[in-house]
Design a protein around this motif. Structure first.
Motif, PDB file in Angstrom:
ATOM      1  N   LEU A   1      -8.501   5.814   0.862  1.00 26.48           N
ATOM      2  CA  LEU A   1      -7.673   6.630  -0.010  1.00 26.48           C
ATOM      3  C   LEU A   1      -6.934   5.753  -1.019  1.00 26.48           C
ATOM      4  CD1 LEU A   1      -6.773   9.578  -0.448  1.00 26.48           C
ATOM      5  CD2 LEU A   1      -4.842   9.116   1.076  1.00 26.48           C
ATOM      6  N   PHE A   2      -6.436   4.621  -0.555  1.00 25.53           N
ATOM      7  CA  PHE A   2      -5.784   3.647  -1.424  1.00 25.53           C
ATOM      8  C   PHE A   2      -6.432   2.287  -1.146  1.00 25.53           C
ATOM      9  CE2 PHE A   2      -2.636   7.002  -1.043  1.00 25.53           C
ATOM     10  CZ  PHE A   2      -2.217   7.166  -2.355  1.00 25.53           C
ATOM     11  N   PRO A   3      -7.500   1.948  -1.854  1.00 26.34           N
ATOM     12  CA  PRO A   3      -8.253   0.728  -1.541  1.00 26.34           C
ATOM     13  C   PRO A   3      -7.507  -0.564  -1.852  1.00 26.34           C
ATOM     14  CG  PRO A   3      -9.103   1.767  -3.524  1.00 26.34           C
ATOM     15  CD  PRO A   3      -8.115   2.727  -2.932  1.00 26.34           C
ATOM     16  N   GLU A   4      -6.570  -0.517  -2.791  1.00 23.95           N
ATOM     17  CA  GLU A   4      -5.864  -1.722  -3.192  1.00 23.95           C
ATOM     18  C   GLU A   4      -4.360  -1.498  -3.126  1.00 23.95           C
ATOM     19  OE1 GLU A   4      -7.145  -4.632  -3.854  1.00 23.95           O
ATOM     20  OE2 GLU A   4      -9.221  -3.950  -3.625  1.00 23.95           O
ATOM     21  N   PRO A   5      -3.600  -2.537  -2.818  1.00 27.85           N
ATOM     22  CA  PRO A   5      -2.138  -2.403  -2.853  1.00 27.85           C
ATOM     23  C   PRO A   5      -1.653  -2.244  -4.289  1.00 27.85           C
ATOM     24  CG  PRO A   5      -2.767  -4.686  -2.472  1.00 27.85           C
ATOM     25  CD  PRO A   5      -4.034  -3.889  -2.405  1.00 27.85           C
ATOM     26  N   GLU A   6      -0.494  -1.638  -4.424  1.00 30.38           N
ATOM     27  CA  GLU A   6       0.090  -1.398  -5.748  1.00 30.38           C
ATOM     28  C   GLU A   6       1.271  -2.335  -5.949  1.00 30.38           C
ATOM     29  OE1 GLU A   6       2.152   2.371  -8.099  1.00 30.38           O
ATOM     30  OE2 GLU A   6       0.489   2.717  -6.708  1.00 30.38           O
ATOM     31  N   THR A   7       1.415  -2.834  -7.150  1.00 31.70           N
ATOM     32  CA  THR A   7       2.526  -3.736  -7.454  1.00 31.70           C
ATOM     33  C   THR A   7       3.822  -2.947  -7.589  1.00 31.70           C
ATOM     34  OG1 THR A   7       1.076  -5.311  -8.596  1.00 31.70           O
ATOM     35  CG2 THR A   7       3.431  -5.427  -9.090  1.00 31.70           C
ATOM     36  N   VAL A   8       4.845  -3.393  -6.888  1.00 36.97           N
ATOM     37  CA  VAL A   8       6.181  -2.815  -7.007  1.00 36.97           C
ATOM     38  C   VAL A   8       7.157  -3.950  -7.302  1.00 36.97           C
ATOM     39  CG1 VAL A   8       5.673  -0.931  -5.420  1.00 36.97           C
ATOM     40  CG2 VAL A   8       6.711  -3.018  -4.546  1.00 36.97           C
TER      41      VAL A   8
ATOM     42  N   ARG B   1      -3.604  -1.157  12.725  1.00 37.65           N
ATOM     43  CA  ARG B   1      -2.655  -0.193  12.178  1.00 37.65           C
ATOM     44  C   ARG B   1      -1.211  -0.665  12.373  1.00 37.65           C
ATOM     45  NH1 ARG B   1      -5.319   5.793  13.115  1.00 37.65           N
ATOM     46  NH2 ARG B   1      -7.400   5.237  12.381  1.00 37.65           N
ATOM     47  N   PRO B   2      -0.818  -1.701  11.678  1.00 34.75           N
ATOM     48  CA  PRO B   2       0.572  -2.169  11.805  1.00 34.75           C
ATOM     49  C   PRO B   2       1.545  -1.183  11.159  1.00 34.75           C
ATOM     50  CG  PRO B   2      -0.562  -3.381  10.071  1.00 34.75           C
ATOM     51  CD  PRO B   2      -1.596  -2.534  10.738  1.00 34.75           C
ATOM     52  N   PHE B   3       2.550  -0.784  11.902  1.00 33.63           N
ATOM     53  CA  PHE B   3       3.534   0.149  11.369  1.00 33.63           C
ATOM     54  C   PHE B   3       4.312  -0.449  10.198  1.00 33.63           C
ATOM     55  CE2 PHE B   3       3.481   2.392  15.635  1.00 33.63           C
ATOM     56  CZ  PHE B   3       2.978   3.579  15.130  1.00 33.63           C
ATOM     57  N   CYS B   4       4.439  -1.771  10.144  1.00 35.85           N
ATOM     58  CA  CYS B   4       5.218  -2.391   9.076  1.00 35.85           C
ATOM     59  C   CYS B   4       4.561  -2.227   7.713  1.00 35.85           C
ATOM     60  CB  CYS B   4       5.467  -3.868   9.366  1.00 35.85           C
ATOM     61  SG  CYS B   4       3.986  -4.899   9.304  1.00 35.85           S
ATOM     62  N   GLU B   5       3.305  -1.786   7.679  1.00 37.31           N
ATOM     63  CA  GLU B   5       2.636  -1.503   6.405  1.00 37.31           C
ATOM     64  C   GLU B   5       2.630  -0.014   6.086  1.00 37.31           C
ATOM     65  OE1 GLU B   5      -1.189  -3.234   5.825  1.00 37.31           O
ATOM     66  OE2 GLU B   5      -0.606  -5.187   6.599  1.00 37.31           O
TER      67      GLU B   5
ATOM     68  N   PHE C   1       0.846  -1.185   0.000  1.00 39.64           N
ATOM     69  CA  PHE C   1       0.000   0.000   0.000  1.00 39.64           C
ATOM     70  C   PHE C   1       0.888   1.245   0.000  1.00 39.64           C
ATOM     71  CE2 PHE C   1      -3.032  -3.117   1.562  1.00 39.64           C
ATOM     72  CZ  PHE C   1      -4.212  -2.714   0.946  1.00 39.64           C
ATOM     73  N   PRO C   2       0.640   2.194  -0.907  1.00 36.24           N
ATOM     74  CA  PRO C   2       1.462   3.416  -0.939  1.00 36.24           C
ATOM     75  C   PRO C   2       1.364   4.233   0.341  1.00 36.24           C
ATOM     76  CG  PRO C   2       0.180   3.178  -2.957  1.00 36.24           C
ATOM     77  CD  PRO C   2      -0.338   2.159  -2.002  1.00 36.24           C
ATOM     78  N   GLN C   3       0.208   4.202   0.994  1.00 37.00           N
ATOM     79  CA  GLN C   3      -0.030   4.876   2.259  1.00 37.00           C
ATOM     80  C   GLN C   3      -0.876   3.936   3.112  1.00 37.00           C
ATOM     81  OE1 GLN C   3       0.793   8.572   3.186  1.00 37.00           O
ATOM     82  NE2 GLN C   3       2.363   7.676   1.869  1.00 37.00           N
ATOM     83  N   PRO C   4      -0.936   4.156   4.418  1.00 42.13           N
ATOM     84  CA  PRO C   4      -1.704   3.251   5.274  1.00 42.13           C
ATOM     85  C   PRO C   4      -3.128   3.048   4.769  1.00 42.13           C
ATOM     86  CG  PRO C   4      -0.420   4.751   6.614  1.00 42.13           C
ATOM     87  CD  PRO C   4      -0.262   5.225   5.208  1.00 42.13           C
ATOM     88  N   ARG C   5      -3.576   1.821   4.819  1.00 37.19           N
ATOM     89  CA  ARG C   5      -4.885   1.503   4.244  1.00 37.19           C
ATOM     90  C   ARG C   5      -6.043   2.100   5.042  1.00 37.19           C
ATOM     91  NH1 ARG C   5      -5.294  -4.934   4.491  1.00 37.19           N
ATOM     92  NH2 ARG C   5      -3.024  -4.913   4.358  1.00 37.19           N
TER      93      ARG C   5
END
Length: 450
Positions: free
Chosen positions: A33-40, A172-176, A19-23
């Motif tokens: 704001l960002f409903p889906e994770p983005e592929t990197v 709200r895991p900080f690792c994400e 996720f570019p920003q916290p979900r």
């Protein structure tokens, strides 16, 4: 990371989704704001990223029942741990369910690896860990039962956010949190590339501010490698980046709370010696430099007028009709969306290279913000022949980043104080005119100390 390299890695690297920003961040209507994770894509090829995930630079260990590291309890972790996350049959990790614990663990690896790839590209070389004398790889611990997170010598370990009552908020895991992870890795990059002050007499006031600023800037530049972030930023601002926008909200903790704001109006006279507070004028000056570079490129490409650029500056005393400025940017942006994005990515890469060149050259010893400014100007000369010197000077000047009044750089020297006043020297009766022009070493040292 340059646009060309990013495209190449997309074909050769290992895929993850993050996720570019916290979900938990939401839009005004309550939707994510960002409903889906983005592929990197990270640099190691499929197969080079092993179960864990792990590679030759870092590894994840999902510890069970672990207490936070402290001065008596340090890496490596040797306790119980959950099973390592496995790649898919194709060697990629983009198959993981975003609702799973495995996804969180993989996100931590992918974020740290991705940010390291980005900055190693800007530095043009491998960044060797500052803890390499003791550990070969960075230890990543994603989900300990703790309402905090920390980076340290050889490790990053993250817990969870806090509820309003201070307890652990497992949603709200900080690792994400991409920004928080990037910021903490930024500290490791500065330790590796700049080092630490060597003298006990060095209070390191500006060094501490630089460290926090660097963490924010590492996160800002890295976040601009998400196409979704860039697209949303431009769509919301129409290119008028000197407004409160998504990019300047570094390390979001909720919709209304943030760690710091890169776009700020703080000068050195507005802040104290606390590192986070002191970092803000420096971060603001460097952020403004990127935006001014972006807008100058728009002018050069005739996408906006020079008048609009001047009206939208962040310098004091230049207040204009903000609504009209936004209307003018919207008109310029319409139909030129791809060109605006190209200019923003160009500014992003310029800033990344400018910072990498600067951080490679500065000394941590008795570091000052004025010394950083001079290093940035020198870096711009290396990269562009000094084409952006005027932009850099103006962005730093109104932040009051300059030599302190008591600095020896500000001392004035007259002919008399330098022993070069021939009339005064003649009265002293030297043997010849040439010796009268040369002060003795002792008198030079005394004059310098006054």
């Amino acid at each position: 990371m340059s646009v060309a390299l990013d495209r190449r890695l997309a074909e050769t690297g290992t895929r993850f989704r993050i996720f570019p920003q916290p979900r938990f961040l939401t839009k005004a209507d309550g939707s994510p704001l960002f409903p889906e994770p983005e592929t990197v894509t990270v640099a190691p090829s499929p197969g080079a990223v092993e179960r864990g995930p792990a590679d030759d630079r870092m590894f994840v260990v999902d510890a069970i029942g672990k207490l936070p590291y402290n001065q008596f309890f340090r890496p490596p972790y040797s306790g119980a741990a959950r099973d390592a996350v496995e790649p898919g049959p194709d060697g990629h990790f983009d198959h993981l369910d975003p609702a799973s614990r495995e996804f969180s663990a993989a996100t931590m690896y992918a974020t740290v690896r991705r940010v390291l790839d980005i900055w190693e590209d800007y530095f043009g070389r491998t960044i060797q860990w500052h803890f390499e004398s003791d550990f070969a790889r960075l230890e990543l611990i994603p989900l300990i039962e703790w309402n905090n997170a920390q980076s340290g010598y050889g490790f990053l370990e993250f817990g969870f956010g806090r509820t309003p009552t201070g307890t652990i908020d497992h949603s709200r895991p900080f690792c994400e949190n991409f920004d928080v992870l990037s910021h903490e890795l930024g500290h490791s990059l500065i330790f590796a590339e700049v080092g630490i002050p060597a003298s006990p007499a060095d209070e390191g006031i500006d060094y501490g501010g630089m460290h926090e600023s660097a963490g924010d800037l590492v996160a800002i530049v890295a976040s601009l490698h998400f196409h979704s972030v860039v697209d949303m930023l431009l769509e919301n601002t129409k290119g008028n980046l000197l407004t409160i926008n998504g990019l300047d909200r570094v390390g979001e903790l909720s919709d209304s709370r943030q760690i710091r704001i890169a776009f700020n109006a703080l000068r050195m006279s507005d802040v104290n010696d606390e590192p986070h507070d002191r970092s803000m004028p420096l971060t603001g000056a460097i952020f403004d430099t990127m935006v001014e570079f972006f807008q100058q490129d728009l002018v050069n490409k005739k996408l906006i007028t020079d008048d609009l650029r001047n009206r939208s500056t962040n310098l004091p005393g230049t207040a204009h009709d903000l609504d009209q400025i936004q209307t003018d940017f919207a008109a310029a942006y319409a139909g030129n969306e791809a060109a605006f994005k190209e200019s923003l990515l160009l500014a992003r890469d310029y800033l990344g290279r400018l910072l990498a060149t600067t951080w490679s050259d500065i000394s941590p010893d008795f570091l000052t913000y004025h010394g950083i400014l001079r290093a940035i100007l020198d870096a711009d000369r290396t990269l562009t022949g000094g084409a952006n010197a005027a932009i850099i000077r103006s962005c730093f000047a109104w932040r009051e980043i300059a030599p302190v009044p008591a600095s020896m750089l500000m001392r004035q020297h007259t002919l008399t104080s330098c022993g070069l006043d021939t009339a005064a020297s003649a009265a002293a009766g030297p043997a010849d005119g040439f010796s009268a022009m040369i002060p003795t070493p002792r008198s030079s040292y005394q004059n310098l100390r006054r």
